[in-house]
Every structure is written in structure tokens, then in C-alpha cells.
Design a protein around this motif. Structure first.
Motif, PDB file in Angstrom:
ATOM      1  N   TYR A   1      16.303  -1.420   9.390  1.00 41.98           N
ATOM      2  CA  TYR A   1      15.137  -1.105   8.364  1.00 41.98           C
ATOM      3  C   TYR A   1      14.167  -1.543   8.681  1.00 41.98           C
ATOM      4  O   TYR A   1      14.582  -2.514   7.366  1.00 41.98           O
ATOM      5  N   LEU A   2      13.111  -1.683   8.087  1.00 39.66           N
ATOM      6  CA  LEU A   2      11.481  -1.933   7.466  1.00 39.66           C
ATOM      7  C   LEU A   2      11.371  -1.373   6.806  1.00 39.66           C
ATOM      8  O   LEU A   2      10.852   0.035   7.713  1.00 39.66           O
ATOM      9  N   PHE A   3      11.296  -0.664   6.236  1.00 38.93           N
ATOM     10  CA  PHE A   3      10.098   0.169   4.765  1.00 38.93           C
ATOM     11  C   PHE A   3       8.838  -0.774   4.514  1.00 38.93           C
ATOM     12  O   PHE A   3       8.347  -1.556   3.370  1.00 38.93           O
ATOM     13  N   PHE A   4       7.833   0.356   4.334  1.00 36.60           N
ATOM     14  CA  PHE A   4       6.134   0.024   3.645  1.00 36.60           C
ATOM     15  C   PHE A   4       5.822   0.894   3.205  1.00 36.60           C
ATOM     16  O   PHE A   4       6.233   2.507   3.671  1.00 36.60           O
ATOM     17  N   ASP A   5       4.903   0.235   1.801  1.00 38.02           N
ATOM     18  CA  ASP A   5       4.590   1.686   1.433  1.00 38.02           C
ATOM     19  C   ASP A   5       2.755   1.801   1.673  1.00 38.02           C
ATOM     20  O   ASP A   5       2.119   0.431   1.675  1.00 38.02           O
ATOM     21  N   TRP A   6       2.395   2.500   1.927  1.00 37.65           N
ATOM     22  CA  TRP A   6       0.435   2.059   2.234  1.00 37.65           C
ATOM     23  C   TRP A   6       0.114   3.233   0.769  1.00 37.65           C
ATOM     24  O   TRP A   6       0.441   4.898   1.022  1.00 37.65           O
ATOM     25  N   ASN A   7      -0.881   2.828   0.403  1.00 35.31           N
ATOM     26  CA  ASN A   7      -1.254   4.094  -0.334  1.00 35.31           C
ATOM     27  C   ASN A   7      -2.835   3.544   0.516  1.00 35.31           C
ATOM     28  O   ASN A   7      -4.088   2.339   0.357  1.00 35.31           O
ATOM     29  N   VAL A   8      -4.116   4.447   0.821  1.00 38.35           N
ATOM     30  CA  VAL A   8      -4.903   5.041   1.558  1.00 38.35           C
ATOM     31  C   VAL A   8      -5.851   5.314   0.270  1.00 38.35           C
ATOM     32  O   VAL A   8      -5.888   5.879  -0.208  1.00 38.35           O
TER      33      VAL A   8
ATOM     34  N   PHE B   1      -8.886  -4.291   4.925  1.00 41.68           N
ATOM     35  CA  PHE B   1      -9.298  -3.687   5.597  1.00 41.68           C
ATOM     36  C   PHE B   1      -9.422  -5.197   6.915  1.00 41.68           C
ATOM     37  O   PHE B   1     -10.283  -5.493   6.246  1.00 41.68           O
ATOM     38  N   PRO B   2      -9.291  -5.247   7.853  1.00 37.72           N
ATOM     39  CA  PRO B   2      -8.770  -3.964   7.957  1.00 37.72           C
ATOM     40  C   PRO B   2      -6.810  -4.176   7.510  1.00 37.72           C
ATOM     41  O   PRO B   2      -6.709  -4.541   7.138  1.00 37.72           O
ATOM     42  N   GLY B   3      -6.172  -3.203   8.128  1.00 33.33           N
ATOM     43  CA  GLY B   3      -4.626  -2.263   6.983  1.00 33.33           C
ATOM     44  C   GLY B   3      -3.621  -3.584   7.620  1.00 33.33           C
ATOM     45  O   GLY B   3      -4.207  -4.855   8.588  1.00 33.33           O
ATOM     46  N   PRO B   4      -2.424  -4.084   6.648  1.00 30.22           N
ATOM     47  CA  PRO B   4      -1.860  -5.491   6.646  1.00 30.22           C
ATOM     48  C   PRO B   4      -0.617  -4.952   8.479  1.00 30.22           C
ATOM     49  O   PRO B   4      -1.000  -4.104   8.743  1.00 30.22           O
ATOM     50  N   GLU B   5      -0.284  -5.473   9.073  1.00 30.36           N
ATOM     51  CA  GLU B   5       0.168  -5.929   9.820  1.00 30.36           C
ATOM     52  C   GLU B   5       1.712  -5.888   9.551  1.00 30.36           C
ATOM     53  O   GLU B   5       1.917  -5.850   8.625  1.00 30.36           O
ATOM     54  N   ILE B   6       2.116  -5.339  11.000  1.00 28.19           N
ATOM     55  CA  ILE B   6       3.723  -4.899  10.434  1.00 28.19           C
ATOM     56  C   ILE B   6       4.135  -5.594  11.837  1.00 28.19           C
ATOM     57  O   ILE B   6       4.237  -5.556  12.862  1.00 28.19           O
ATOM     58  N   ASN B   7       5.284  -6.205  11.401  1.00 33.01           N
ATOM     59  CA  ASN B   7       5.984  -7.180  12.242  1.00 33.01           C
ATOM     60  C   ASN B   7       7.295  -6.956  12.098  1.00 33.01           C
ATOM     61  O   ASN B   7       8.020  -7.544  11.338  1.00 33.01           O
ATOM     62  N   CYS B   8       7.790  -6.789  14.022  1.00 34.78           N
ATOM     63  CA  CYS B   8       8.433  -6.328  13.663  1.00 34.78           C
ATOM     64  C   CYS B   8       9.433  -6.808  15.282  1.00 34.78           C
ATOM     65  O   CYS B   8       8.263  -7.456  16.058  1.00 34.78           O
TER      66      CYS B   8
END
Length: 80
Positions: free
Chosen positions: A23-30, A51-58
Motif C-alpha cells: 500500500y502507498l499512502f498520500f495526503d494531498w492538501n488542495v 503546481f503541477p501536483g506531486p507525482e505518484i511513483n508506483c
């Protein structure tokens, strides 16, 4: 001795086949912020101040959980 080695190998293979995908967990504050994508300052939407938002490396079969906290003045929709 040979029976012990075969038993250890079989038990380790059984353990690998029962393992769950990671599992990969991310918290995004928009939030709103000032960006300059075309050279001049504009109001834009930022994710964790980026901006642009963070990458999800998986990799394949990863379980991804993204907790999104909307600090905008309007509803927000993400699609994949």
C-alpha cells in the motif's frame, strides 16, 4: 537434512504467495495559490503547494490510497 531444506523452501514459497500487494499512502492538501505557467501571475489550484501536483511513483499491483483535503471554495472532483 534434505527434508528440512525442502520444508524451509516450501514454507518460504507459501509465505511469498500469501503476501499482500504493498500500500502507498498520500495526503494531498488542495488550495488556491499564485502560479505563473504563462509568465504572468494567475490564481491556480495547488496540491501540497505545488503546481503541477506531486507525482505518484508506483509499480503494478500497488494499492494507492490518496487522502484529499479540499480547502477550495467549491467542490473538487478527481478522475482517473
Amino acid at each position: 537434512m534434505r527434508l528440512v531444506v525442502v520444508s524451509v523452501v516450501l514454507l518460504s514459497l507459501l509465505g511469498l504467495s500469501l503476501a499482500e500487494d504493498p500500500y502507498l499512502f498520500f495526503d494531498w492538501n488542495v488550495t488556491y495559490g499564485t502560479i505563473s505557467p504563462l509568465g504572468g501571475p494567475e490564481r491556480g489550484i495547488l496540491i501540497n503547494g505545488q503546481f503541477p501536483g506531486p507525482e505518484i511513483n508506483c509499480t503494478s499491483n500497488n494499492n494507492i490510497v490518496v487522502n484529499i483535503f479540499n480547502f477550495l471554495d467549491e467542490p473538487l472532483l478527481f478522475t482517473c
